[in-house]
Design a protein around this motif. Structure first.
Motif, PDB file in Angstrom:
ATOM      1  N   ALA A 355       1.846 -40.686   0.398  1.00 32.41           N
ATOM      2  CA  ALA A 355       2.418 -40.470   1.667  1.00 32.41           C
ATOM      3  C   ALA A 355       1.874 -41.124   2.898  1.00 32.41           C
ATOM      4  O   ALA A 355       2.464 -41.695   3.932  1.00 32.41           O
ATOM      5  CB  ALA A 355       2.650 -38.954   2.186  1.00 32.41           C
ATOM      6  N   ASP A 356       0.454 -41.308   3.259  1.00 32.67           N
ATOM      7  CA  ASP A 356      -0.426 -41.735   4.303  1.00 32.67           C
ATOM      8  C   ASP A 356      -0.137 -43.196   4.574  1.00 32.67           C
ATOM      9  O   ASP A 356       0.098 -43.901   5.442  1.00 32.67           O
ATOM     10  CB  ASP A 356      -1.614 -41.402   4.476  1.00 32.67           C
ATOM     11  CG  ASP A 356      -1.954 -39.764   4.583  1.00 32.67           C
ATOM     12  OD1 ASP A 356      -0.965 -39.302   5.113  1.00 32.67           O
ATOM     13  OD2 ASP A 356      -2.943 -39.383   4.261  1.00 32.67           O
ATOM     14  N   HIS A 357      -0.139 -43.989   3.257  1.00 38.45           N
ATOM     15  CA  HIS A 357       0.018 -45.395   3.224  1.00 38.45           C
ATOM     16  C   HIS A 357       1.570 -45.893   3.513  1.00 38.45           C
ATOM     17  O   HIS A 357       1.898 -46.951   4.285  1.00 38.45           O
ATOM     18  CB  HIS A 357      -0.232 -46.017   1.828  1.00 38.45           C
ATOM     19  CG  HIS A 357      -1.678 -45.863   1.469  1.00 38.45           C
ATOM     20  ND1 HIS A 357      -2.715 -46.220   2.331  1.00 38.45           N
ATOM     21  CD2 HIS A 357      -2.410 -45.499   0.564  1.00 38.45           C
ATOM     22  CE1 HIS A 357      -3.759 -46.116   1.690  1.00 38.45           C
ATOM     23  NE2 HIS A 357      -3.609 -45.726   0.594  1.00 38.45           N
ATOM     24  N   ASN A 358       2.495 -45.009   3.064  1.00 39.52           N
ATOM     25  CA  ASN A 358       3.705 -45.109   3.320  1.00 39.52           C
ATOM     26  C   ASN A 358       3.966 -45.236   4.817  1.00 39.52           C
ATOM     27  O   ASN A 358       4.805 -45.989   5.564  1.00 39.52           O
ATOM     28  CB  ASN A 358       4.839 -44.153   2.871  1.00 39.52           C
ATOM     29  CG  ASN A 358       6.242 -44.451   3.122  1.00 39.52           C
ATOM     30  OD1 ASN A 358       6.854 -45.393   2.734  1.00 39.52           O
ATOM     31  ND2 ASN A 358       6.899 -43.424   4.040  1.00 39.52           N
ATOM     32  N   ALA A 359       3.519 -43.914   5.739  1.00 35.47           N
ATOM     33  CA  ALA A 359       3.489 -44.142   6.896  1.00 35.47           C
ATOM     34  C   ALA A 359       2.897 -45.203   7.559  1.00 35.47           C
ATOM     35  O   ALA A 359       3.319 -45.592   8.927  1.00 35.47           O
ATOM     36  CB  ALA A 359       2.868 -42.579   7.510  1.00 35.47           C
ATOM     37  N   SER A 360       1.702 -45.617   7.098  1.00 33.94           N
ATOM     38  CA  SER A 360       1.052 -46.896   7.902  1.00 33.94           C
ATOM     39  C   SER A 360       1.955 -47.889   7.607  1.00 33.94           C
ATOM     40  O   SER A 360       1.735 -49.003   8.521  1.00 33.94           O
ATOM     41  CB  SER A 360      -0.317 -46.880   6.962  1.00 33.94           C
ATOM     42  OG  SER A 360      -0.303 -47.331   5.741  1.00 33.94           O
ATOM     43  N   HIS A 361       2.555 -48.200   6.661  1.00 29.78           N
ATOM     44  CA  HIS A 361       3.500 -49.463   6.604  1.00 29.78           C
ATOM     45  C   HIS A 361       4.720 -49.284   7.557  1.00 29.78           C
ATOM     46  O   HIS A 361       4.907 -50.247   8.422  1.00 29.78           O
ATOM     47  CB  HIS A 361       4.364 -49.319   5.053  1.00 29.78           C
ATOM     48  CG  HIS A 361       3.393 -49.743   4.027  1.00 29.78           C
ATOM     49  ND1 HIS A 361       2.503 -50.635   3.885  1.00 29.78           N
ATOM     50  CD2 HIS A 361       3.223 -49.088   2.778  1.00 29.78           C
ATOM     51  CE1 HIS A 361       1.624 -50.675   3.122  1.00 29.78           C
ATOM     52  NE2 HIS A 361       2.183 -49.715   2.082  1.00 29.78           N
ATOM     53  N   ASN A 362       5.335 -48.131   7.889  1.00 30.82           N
ATOM     54  CA  ASN A 362       6.078 -47.854   8.810  1.00 30.82           C
ATOM     55  C   ASN A 362       5.772 -48.211  10.381  1.00 30.82           C
ATOM     56  O   ASN A 362       6.330 -48.803  11.143  1.00 30.82           O
ATOM     57  CB  ASN A 362       6.936 -46.593   8.767  1.00 30.82           C
ATOM     58  CG  ASN A 362       7.494 -46.233   7.634  1.00 30.82           C
ATOM     59  OD1 ASN A 362       8.453 -46.961   7.207  1.00 30.82           O
ATOM     60  ND2 ASN A 362       7.461 -44.941   7.109  1.00 30.82           N
ATOM     61  N   ILE A 363       4.367 -47.726  10.636  1.00 29.35           N
ATOM     62  CA  ILE A 363       3.727 -47.934  11.671  1.00 29.35           C
ATOM     63  C   ILE A 363       3.615 -49.528  11.866  1.00 29.35           C
ATOM     64  O   ILE A 363       3.988 -50.179  12.928  1.00 29.35           O
ATOM     65  CB  ILE A 363       2.319 -47.387  11.879  1.00 29.35           C
ATOM     66  CG1 ILE A 363       2.488 -45.784  11.785  1.00 29.35           C
ATOM     67  CG2 ILE A 363       1.451 -47.707  13.066  1.00 29.35           C
ATOM     68  CD1 ILE A 363       1.424 -44.953  11.774  1.00 29.35           C
ATOM     69  N   ARG A 364       3.169 -50.144  10.891  1.00 29.45           N
ATOM     70  CA  ARG A 364       3.183 -51.672  10.900  1.00 29.45           C
ATOM     71  C   ARG A 364       4.140 -52.234  11.261  1.00 29.45           C
ATOM     72  O   ARG A 364       4.220 -53.234  12.142  1.00 29.45           O
ATOM     73  CB  ARG A 364       2.298 -52.219   9.593  1.00 29.45           C
ATOM     74  CG  ARG A 364       2.056 -53.662   9.469  1.00 29.45           C
ATOM     75  CD  ARG A 364       2.165 -54.021   8.097  1.00 29.45           C
ATOM     76  NE  ARG A 364       3.208 -53.835   7.370  1.00 29.45           N
ATOM     77  CZ  ARG A 364       3.364 -53.833   6.179  1.00 29.45           C
ATOM     78  NH1 ARG A 364       2.511 -54.142   5.077  1.00 29.45           N
ATOM     79  NH2 ARG A 364       4.667 -53.771   5.333  1.00 29.45           N
ATOM     80  N   GLN A 365       5.508 -52.116  10.629  1.00 30.41           N
ATOM     81  CA  GLN A 365       6.695 -52.535  10.822  1.00 30.41           C
ATOM     82  C   GLN A 365       7.244 -52.289  12.270  1.00 30.41           C
ATOM     83  O   GLN A 365       7.626 -53.152  13.056  1.00 30.41           O
ATOM     84  CB  GLN A 365       7.550 -52.250   9.903  1.00 30.41           C
ATOM     85  CG  GLN A 365       7.263 -52.527   8.248  1.00 30.41           C
ATOM     86  CD  GLN A 365       8.302 -51.935   7.451  1.00 30.41           C
ATOM     87  OE1 GLN A 365       9.048 -51.078   7.754  1.00 30.41           O
ATOM     88  NE2 GLN A 365       7.705 -51.910   6.137  1.00 30.41           N
ATOM     89  N   ARG A 366       7.032 -51.044  12.672  1.00 29.55           N
ATOM     90  CA  ARG A 366       7.449 -50.743  14.100  1.00 29.55           C
ATOM     91  C   ARG A 366       6.667 -51.633  15.077  1.00 29.55           C
ATOM     92  O   ARG A 366       7.162 -51.972  16.198  1.00 29.55           O
ATOM     93  CB  ARG A 366       7.366 -49.350  14.370  1.00 29.55           C
ATOM     94  CG  ARG A 366       8.309 -48.345  13.639  1.00 29.55           C
ATOM     95  CD  ARG A 366       8.218 -46.997  14.055  1.00 29.55           C
ATOM     96  NE  ARG A 366       8.958 -45.902  13.133  1.00 29.55           N
ATOM     97  CZ  ARG A 366       9.059 -44.854  13.213  1.00 29.55           C
ATOM     98  NH1 ARG A 366       8.449 -44.198  14.288  1.00 29.55           N
ATOM     99  NH2 ARG A 366      10.012 -44.046  12.379  1.00 29.55           N
TER     100      ARG A 366
END
Length: 386
Positions: A355-366
């Motif tokens: 879950a934390d890595h998925n959130a970090s991917h979203n933060i990177r994309q945003r």
């Protein structure tokens, strides 16, 4: 700073007497400021300057700094009251903080300007004013890199501090900000959380269960000491609180150093969540509330920012809303996408990830979208303490 033999003892005694006198004078000035409602330096100086010079034997500059320190303390108190850090108006804590004068510890830091303190960088000594006269050839030391920065970039005042049986001079150094990399190959997304203090889009997780177990032990010990209500328990709790704060600061330094080093090595920028209001936005159970309130996330964010500025790594801030519920592959957003704290499983495309890595991917994309649109780093100006 350091001294040897009897000379070192005399120097330490003079410095200690100076701190006591300056802080006693500042505490008295704070009571006058409270009584006469004189919270500005020029106004308070009219009521206190002459008596501070005579009563405590302070020099002109030392008296000015004691008065200025008092006014700064009231400015900080006013800001904290307005921000609600002492509770709501009318509460017992708010009334206690606002209903009495500011008091300074006998060994609180005292500012020194260039008229009171001169540095001899080649000899690694200082000449410093005290109530017993000016002390010359007082040796100071530090790491080689720190001494180089001190000699090249020191600006303004320095603070004399006594902590843990050691004397420190905390000098402010202003380093010209280098232009950040204007063409990063990408961004490194960083998700800040409770179980893992920081998780990056590269798959790294920092500070997991071991650190959280230690934090739980700290909270339990703090609770036991607070329940005893004895002087020895209060002293121990105060001493342990300082140790805990230093350990947390050290961990934040290590995490931020690794994150910035990885971004610099790969030619990328860093995407961070906007931390403003993180505690107010969070809807957590009571045990989780304790955890999120006990970790200095703002400190970690500030460490990443200033290290990134020194490394010419750009920093981008993004809206953290729903980053833990959004699929980084198909961008479907739903609470059901996160069946457990550490598991993310998209109900639409079936993507499964920590879950934390998925959130970090979203933060990177945003963050990348923000960068492409031209809203680059919003980090504050860099000021370092050496």
């Amino acid at each position: 700073m350091r001294g040897q033999g009897r000379g070192g003892f005399r120097q330490a005694s003079a410095l200690e007497a100076t701190l006591h006198a300056c802080n006693e004078a500042a505490t008295w000035a704070a009571s006058v400021a409270f009584e006469k409602e004189a919270r500005r330096p020029l106004e308070l100086r009219k009521h206190t300057y002459a008596e501070i010079r005579v009563r405590w034997g302070l020099g002109a500059q030392a008296a000015q700094h004691a008065i200025k320190k008092t006014c700064d303390a009231y400015t900080t108190l006013k800001a904290n009251l307005r921000a609600g850090r002492y509770g709501r108006p009318g509460s017992r804590r708010h009334a206690r903080a606002s209903g009495r004068p500011v008091v300074f510890r006998s060994q609180a830091a005292q500012p020194y300007d260039d008229r009171m303190l001169s540095w001899q960088h080649q000899a690694r000594t200082v000449s410093i004013w005290t109530t017993a006269g000016r002390l010359k050839n007082v040796a100071f030391t530090g790491q080689a890199g720190q001494l180089e920065v001190l000699a090249a970039h020191r600006q303004g005042k320095s603070d004399l501090v006594f902590q843990g049986g050691t004397w420190f001079l905390i000098a402010t150094c202003e380093i010209a900000e280098a232009a950040p990399n204007s063409h990063p190959v990408g961004l490194l997304g960083v998700d800040l959380g409770i179980v893992n203090i920081a998780a990056t889009s590269d798959g790294a997780r920092h500070c997991g269960r071991r650190i959280n177990r230690k934090r739980e032990q700290d909270r339990n010990l703090r609770s036991k000491l607070q329940k005893k209500h004895t002087k020895s328990a209060k002293r121990r709790a105060k001493r342990y609180a300082g140790k805990e704060a230093r350990r947390n600061k050290d961990i934040n330094h290590k995490i931020s150093k690794r994150i910035v080093a990885e971004a610099e090595r790969t030619g990328r920028g860093i995407a961070l969540e906007t931390l403003t209001g993180i505690r107010e936005r969070a809807r957590l159970r009571k045990p989780q509330r304790v955890k999120i309130h006990s970790w200095p996330f703002a400190q970690l964010g500030s460490f990443i920012v200033y290290k990134a500025k020194r490394a010419r790594v750009p920093v981008v801030y993004v809206d953290p809303a729903c980053t833990s519920q959004e699929c980084s592959q198909c961008h479907h957003t739903a609470r059901g996408n996160r069946p457990a704290q550490a598991v993310f499983s998209c109900r639409v495309c079936g993507f499964v990830e920590h879950a934390d890595h998925n959130a970090s991917h979203n933060i990177r994309q945003r963050g990348w979208m923000v960068w492409v649109c031209g809203a680059q780093s919003t980090a504050p100006e860099l000021t370092l303490i050496a």
